[in-house]
Structure formats: structure tokens, C-alpha cells
Write an enzyme that holds these catalytic residues in place. Structure first.
Site, PDB file in Angstrom:
ATOM      1  N   HIS A  53      16.059  11.098   9.228  1.00  0.00           N
ATOM      2  CA  HIS A  53      15.958  10.226  10.391  1.00  0.00           C
ATOM      3  C   HIS A  53      14.682   9.396  10.417  1.00  0.00           C
ATOM      4  CE1 HIS A  53      12.869  12.457  12.718  1.00  0.00           C
ATOM      5  NE2 HIS A  53      13.332  13.515  12.065  1.00  0.00           N
ATOM      6  N   ASP A  54      14.831   8.150  10.845  1.00  0.00           N
ATOM      7  CA  ASP A  54      13.704   7.231  11.069  1.00  0.00           C
ATOM      8  C   ASP A  54      12.947   6.858   9.797  1.00  0.00           C
ATOM      9  OD1 ASP A  54      13.530   6.904  14.138  1.00  0.00           O
ATOM     10  OD2 ASP A  54      13.688   9.066  13.871  1.00  0.00           O
TER      11      ASP A  54
END
Length: 310
Positions: free
Chosen positions: A218-219
Site C-alpha cells: 500500500h501507498d
């Protein structure tokens, strides 16, 4: 993650049932994790170790579990459990919406794009022109895909972030309200998994190519024209700059940066940020030449021991 409209501090406090410090009409534009916050965003913090970092961040609203002095020009939301209340806000502004079709009616698909059978395309997905999406690909809600993108069979874009808080009763997941953004001319192999951001975007830059069975956390932001070989696992919140090469079975820790044009050799554990323009190998990671010298010297140890005995 930006809200559909600007809310007041009082409105947000009412949604999560907490006290606030600051003007009732203080503007709240969205919510984000600390590494991507902007003025108008909410950031949460629930450990004294990180209070100063959150309070001094770009975020102008801090969701915190202790009454502290409020920095000038900012506001506080006082909660007994910021993690829980951050999730409440995600559920309110980005709730899960079931889909009634394999390709959602709200999806936008560009001219010349081919969608092979058994592919699922979620709500509000945007896919550009002249893409090839092969069989059994799953594209979760709000994913954005550019032009001339190739995605091979079985790949999943937009699954939840692997982000948990340990509770006495078990693990509590931080809900994901972010997106996956795939830029133009990206190639993604079979059986890859790219997790969406918690509140921001997981991004694969223009022209980058991923082999089969690559995981992106994620991210994470991957730059332009990167090459990532099979069985590589990239943790969350990693920045990989342009033209980086990661060979097979590389693994990274979270929150690091790999500099532009770096080459990471196979089975390396990237345990820290590394400069660009160099080749790296081993666990813990070191420049390749240095690491290979060390391995060559290790091979000499038995001979040295024998000489000492004689």
C-alpha cells in the site's frame, strides 16, 4: 483522500463522537496518512512517540488520544481510540459498495481496450485506450489505469492494505480508502497483487514493467521505466525512483527509498534506503562489489584457521 465537500471541525467531531479543540467552523478537506498529508487533512496519532511528528506535520487537523497544546493554525480531535475513529471516517466517506455486474456500469473503458473473459472491474474504475486486460483479472473500485497498459491473467489491483493494530482480542485492520493508479504503457505480469493506498495512491509509473508474481504494498510509489522481476515483494510506503531494476526474489522493508537507476540483485533484502546509480546485493543490503569481496574473504577462513593450527 479528499472528501466530496469541505466539512467543518464540528461536523467531523459529531460523526465520530469526540471532543474538538479549535473553531467549530475550522475547514476539513480530507484525511491522510502522515507521509502524504496536506493542509486541510486529518492525520491520526495514538502513541506519544509520534505526537510531535503528527502535530508538526502538514496536516492541520490531528486526531489524537490525549489533550495537548494545539499548534497555532491547527485543530485537534480528542479521541480515546484514534485508530477506530479514523476507520469510522473511512467507512463514512468511502464505504464498500457491492457490485452487481462483472463490469460495473460506472466503470469508464477507453476506445480499443480489450477485456478478456472472467475479468471483474469494480465501481468507478477508469481504464484508458488500447489496453489489454487478460482473463481473471480483478480490478477493485476507484482504480485508475492509463493508456496502452498490459495486465496479464490473475492479477489483482486494489486489494486492502496489510495494516493492522494489535488488540487484546486480535488484530484490527485499518480500512483502505485509497486507490491504485497505473500510468501509461505499464506492463503487469500474471498473478501480481498491487494493494491500494490506505488513504492515498499506490502508483506504478509510466513505462514500468512487472514480471509475474510481484507484490506491491500500500501507498508505494514506483517511478517511470522500472523493471521488477518475479517473486519480488515490495512493502508499503516505499518510494522507488525512476529506472530502478529489482531482480528476482528481492524483498523490501517499508518506508524506504530506492534511488534512481539503482540495480538490486536477486534475493537481496532491502533493509534501508539506498542511493541511486549503484548496484546492490545481499542481506543486509550493501553495494555489490563490497558484498562480493566479503563473501570471497569468508571462503579464505578455513585456510587461515589451518595456517594458525600448523
Amino acid at each position: 483522500m479528499k472528501f466530496p465537500k469541505v466539512h467543518s471541525l464540528e461536523q467531523i467531531a459529531s460523526l465520530i463522537g469526540c471532543e474538538y479543540v479549535g473553531p467549530a467552523d475550522f475547514s476539513v478537506h480530507g484525511m491522510n496518512e502522515i507521509h502524504v498529508v496536506e493542509p486541510g487533512d486529518i492525520v491520526f496519532v495514538d502513541h506519544p512517540k509520534y505526537y510531535d511528528k503528527a502535530l508538526q506535520s502538514a496536516a492541520t487537523i490531528v486526531l489524537i488520544n490525549k489533550k495537548v497544546d494545539c499548534p497555532e493554525g491547527k485543530a485537534l480531535l480528542i479521541s480515546d481510540d484514534p485508530f477506530r475513529d479514523f476507520n469510522k471516517l473511512t467507512q463514512h466517506f468511502k464505504p464498500f459498495t457491492p457490485s452487481a455486474a462483472s463490469i460495473s456500469a460506472s466503470a469508464e473503458i477507453g476506445e480499443g481496450t480489450v477485456i478478456q473473459p472472467n475479468t471483474f472491474i469494480g465501481n468507478h474504475v477508469k481504464i484508458g485506450k488500447n489496453c489489454q486486460i487478460h482473463a481473471n483479472v480483478v480490478i477493485y473500485d476507484h482504480t485508475v489505469i492509463g493508456d496502452d497498459v498490459m495486465i496479464h491473467a490473475g492479477t489483482v489491483l486494489g486489494a486492502d492494505a496489510f495494516y493492522y493494530k494489535k488488540r487484546p482480542e486480535g488484530f484490527d485492520q485499518l480500512l483502505s480508502g485509497g486507490r491504485v493508479v497505473i500510468e501509461d504503457k505499464v506492463g503487469i505480469g500474471a498473478l501480481c497483487t498491487i494493494d491500494r493506498g490506505v488513504t492515498g495512491d499506490t502508483t506504478i509509473g509510466e513505462g514500468s514493467k512487472l514480471d509475474n508474481q510481484v507484490h506491491v504494498g500500500h501507498d508505494t510509489v514506483i517511478g517511470k521505466k522500472c523493471l521488477i522481476a518475479s517473486q519480488t515483494g515490495i512493502a508499503g510506503c516505499v518510494i522507488i525512483e525512476d529506472e530502478v531494476t529489482l531482480w528476482g526474489q528481492v524483498g523490501t522493508t517499508s518506508g524506504i527509498t530506492i534511488g534512481s537507476k539503482a540495480v538490486i540483485m536477486g534475493q537481496t533484502g532491502v533493509t534501508k534506503s539506498v542511493e541511486g546509480g549503484k548496484s546492490y546485493f545481499g542481506t543486509p543490503i550493501e553495494e555489490s562489489r563490497e558484498k562480493l569481496k566479503q563473501l570471497a574473504n569468508i571462503k579464505k577462513i578455513p585456510d587461515i584457521i589451518n595456517q594458525l593450527k600448523s
